[in-house]
Design an enzyme around this catalytic site. Structure first.
Site, PDB file in Angstrom:
ATOM      1  CE  LYS A 116      -3.126  -2.966  -0.111  1.00 46.22           C
ATOM      2  NZ  LYS A 116      -3.695  -3.309  -1.421  1.00 46.22           N
ATOM      3  N   GLY A 158      -8.178  -3.654   2.942  1.00 51.37           N
ATOM      4  CA  GLY A 158      -9.367  -4.267   3.509  1.00 51.37           C
ATOM      5  C   GLY A 158      -9.601  -3.948   4.972  1.00 51.37           C
ATOM      6  N   GLY A 159      -8.854  -2.980   5.507  1.00 50.96           N
ATOM      7  CA  GLY A 159      -9.183  -2.460   6.835  1.00 50.96           C
ATOM      8  C   GLY A 159      -8.503  -3.117   8.020  1.00 50.96           C
ATOM      9  CD  GLU A 213      -3.821   7.137   3.835  1.00 51.19           C
ATOM     10  OE1 GLU A 213      -4.983   6.897   4.223  1.00 51.19           O
ATOM     11  OE2 GLU A 213      -3.376   6.779   2.734  1.00 51.19           O
ATOM     12  CE  LYS A 240     -15.846  -2.338  -1.986  1.00 48.67           C
ATOM     13  NZ  LYS A 240     -14.961  -2.587  -3.155  1.00 48.67           N
ATOM     14  CD  GLU A 283      -6.521  -0.512   0.336  1.00 53.28           C
ATOM     15  OE1 GLU A 283      -7.016  -1.509  -0.211  1.00 53.28           O
ATOM     16  OE2 GLU A 283      -6.606  -0.298   1.547  1.00 53.28           O
ATOM     17  NE  ARG A 324     -10.814  -7.976  -5.875  1.00 53.95           N
ATOM     18  CZ  ARG A 324     -10.435  -7.173  -4.902  1.00 53.95           C
ATOM     19  NH1 ARG A 324      -9.153  -7.012  -4.655  1.00 53.95           N
ATOM     20  NH2 ARG A 324     -11.327  -6.514  -4.168  1.00 53.95           N
ATOM     21  NE  ARG A 328     -20.281  -7.262  -2.621  1.00 57.54           N
ATOM     22  CZ  ARG A 328     -18.966  -7.299  -2.452  1.00 57.54           C
ATOM     23  NH1 ARG A 328     -18.440  -8.168  -1.593  1.00 57.54           N
ATOM     24  NH2 ARG A 328     -18.184  -6.484  -3.117  1.00 57.54           N
TER      25      ARG A 328
END
Ligand code: MV4
Length: 446
Positions: free
Chosen positions: A116, A164-165, A200, A237, A287, A291, A337
């Site tokens: 990252k 992804g946290g 950050e 998500k 990020e 893919r 989803r």
């Protein structure tokens, strides 16, 4: 063009890739664990190979076995789907060493974006706006204090190997900085085997907006608009839409062109997603995903493009056959989803699917690999389907989504369908008025 592609994945995405292959006249090889013998992707593929026991580290992640499956079947290329080996640079290299094409970007680009800190450095050098923060890793408390003084509190400490946290720590003020730095480093080492962290400015109420790109590795790249993926629970998500309800077309064109130019300069090859936090009218890169993403269908619905077919064409050496101006955005799309989970507790609910009735009609798409009589194995992700709805306007899309969710029947396992019917009753959702914290807050207070 390839004659035969091996699909190194399972579930709905294996089916999605299989469909693209079939429309291109390409033969397909499915691979499966012993838990997936009766899976739909195995039934629909031209050939299939069992690659090991249920645990994914012994099957879908087993590189030597996947290589053997390519060799046995004569597959010339591998599509990794998402998850599993999709962002594994070493896998891409090993395939190349064996004369097999990895359907995705170069190993070098996968590797850069997997780190990252490197990703952010690269984005910044390419003219993409980034979150103010450290230029590289932050190693000691004095350095952390200096940087925090420059960028202002609150600050966020993130793992270089993260994404992804996982392993993020917020420090609201100087007093919290030393503990945050130390615990972030310790967690990063434990989770990723790499203690490297960076810093950050912490954005308190942003939206997650990501730009879809397609490049041909020959200096031509286009953007396919953005998706708003702010509705998340525990970094998963839940609902994605294109376009973002927060942007106007001038903002969209501006960030899209910035990203497309950057990817052209990088000679990026394949599909990719550049993720931003968006707050007070400003974009901040966080990020890049190298893919195909779960939520790619909403982009397909508003552009009319088949992203998987485009991936395959580019991997086979074709140029991207259209210019930015040839891409016509139209309408609005939303993806829900559908997980095999309790809709209140989110506890997984694997087991026998006793009955299925899927919605249909104009503007309704289901990407799913379940069927009546299928047993959902407990070993993998709980995503069992995606309902994607298109409408000329966002409002038409919402009305159609309510209609389609009402028709959707899955019996035998619990699903998250009821959650979406609840969300559609919320004025903030109807108005597109949400940020990355909205869903978790809603789930706490409802
Ligand atoms: C942030 C942030 C606020 N400020 N970075 C979470 C996962 C990883 N991809 C980046 N994440 C965040 N980075 C700064 N400088 C807040 C998050 C964040 C988040 C981002 C997108 C979607 C949902 C989220 C939920 C919590 C935190």
């Amino acid at each position: 063009m390839f004659d035969k592609i091996l699909i190194a994945n399972r579930g709905e995405i294996a089916l999605r890739v299989l469909r693209a292959c079939r429309e291109l006249g390409i033969h397909t090889v499915a691979v499966h664990s012993t838990a997936d013998e009766n899976a739909m992707h195995v039934r629909l593929a031209d050939e299939s190979v069992c690659i090991g026991p249920p645990r994914s580290d012994q099957s879908y992640l087993n590189i030597p076995t996947l290589l053997a499956a390519c060799e046995i079947t004569g597959a010339e290329a591998v599509h990794p789907g998402y998850g599993f080996l999709a962002e594994n640079a070493r896998f891409a290299e090993i395939l190349a060493e064996h004369g097999i094409t990895f359907i995705g970007p170069s190993a070098e680009h996968i590797r850069i974006m997997g780190d990252k800190i490197e990703a952010k450095r690269t984005a910044k050098a390419l003219g993409i706006p980034v979150v103010p923060g450290s230029d590289g890793s932050v190693d000691d408390p004095d350095e952390a204090r200096r940087i925090a003084h420059d960028i202002g509190f609150p600050v966020l400490i993130k793992a270089a190997a993260g994404g992804g946290g996982r392993g993020m720590k917020v420090a609201k003020n100087a007093d919290e900085l030393d503990v945050a730095l130390q615990s972030a480093r310790t967690e990063a080492q434990a989770a990723f085997g790499n203690a490297s962290v960076y810093m950050e400015r912490y954005l308190t109420r942003p939206r997650h907006i990501e730009v879809q790109v397609l490049g041909d590795g020959k200096g031509h790249a286009v953007h396919l608009g953005e998706r708003d993926c702010s509705l998340q629970r525990r970094h998963q998500k839940v609902w994605e839409e294109a376009h973002s309800p927060a942007l106007n077309s001038a903002q969209r064109t501006r960030i899209g062109n910035t990203v497309a130019k950057a990817m052209a300069d990088l000679s990026y090859s394949g599909v990719g997603t550049v993720e931003f936090l968006y707050e007070d009218g400003e974009f901040f890169f966080i990020e890049m995903n190298t893919r195909l993403q779960v939520e790619h269908p909403v982009t397909e619905m508003i552009t009319g493009l088949d992203l998987v077919q485009e991936q395959i064409r580019v991997a086979a050496g074709s140029s991207v056959a259209f210019a930015q101006d040839d891409i016509a955005f139209s309408g609005h799309a939303i993806e829900c989803r559908i997980n095999a989970e309790n809709p209140r507790t989110f506890v997984p609910s694997p087991g026998l699917v006793e009955a299925v009735h899927v919605p249909g009609g104009l503007g309704v798409r289901i990407d799913s690999a379940i069927y009546a009589g299928y047993r959902i194995p407990p070993y993998y992700d709980s995503l069992i389907g995606k309902l994607i709805v298109f409408g000329k306007t966002r409002n038409e899309c919402l009305m159609r989504l309510r209609r389609a969710l009402g028709e959707y029947v899955i019996e035998g396992v619990e699903t998250t369908i009821p959650l979406f019917l609840d969300l559609l009753k919320q004025p903030d959702i109807v108005d597109g008025n949400y940020d990355i914290h909205w869903l978790e807050h809603y789930l706490e207070v409802r």
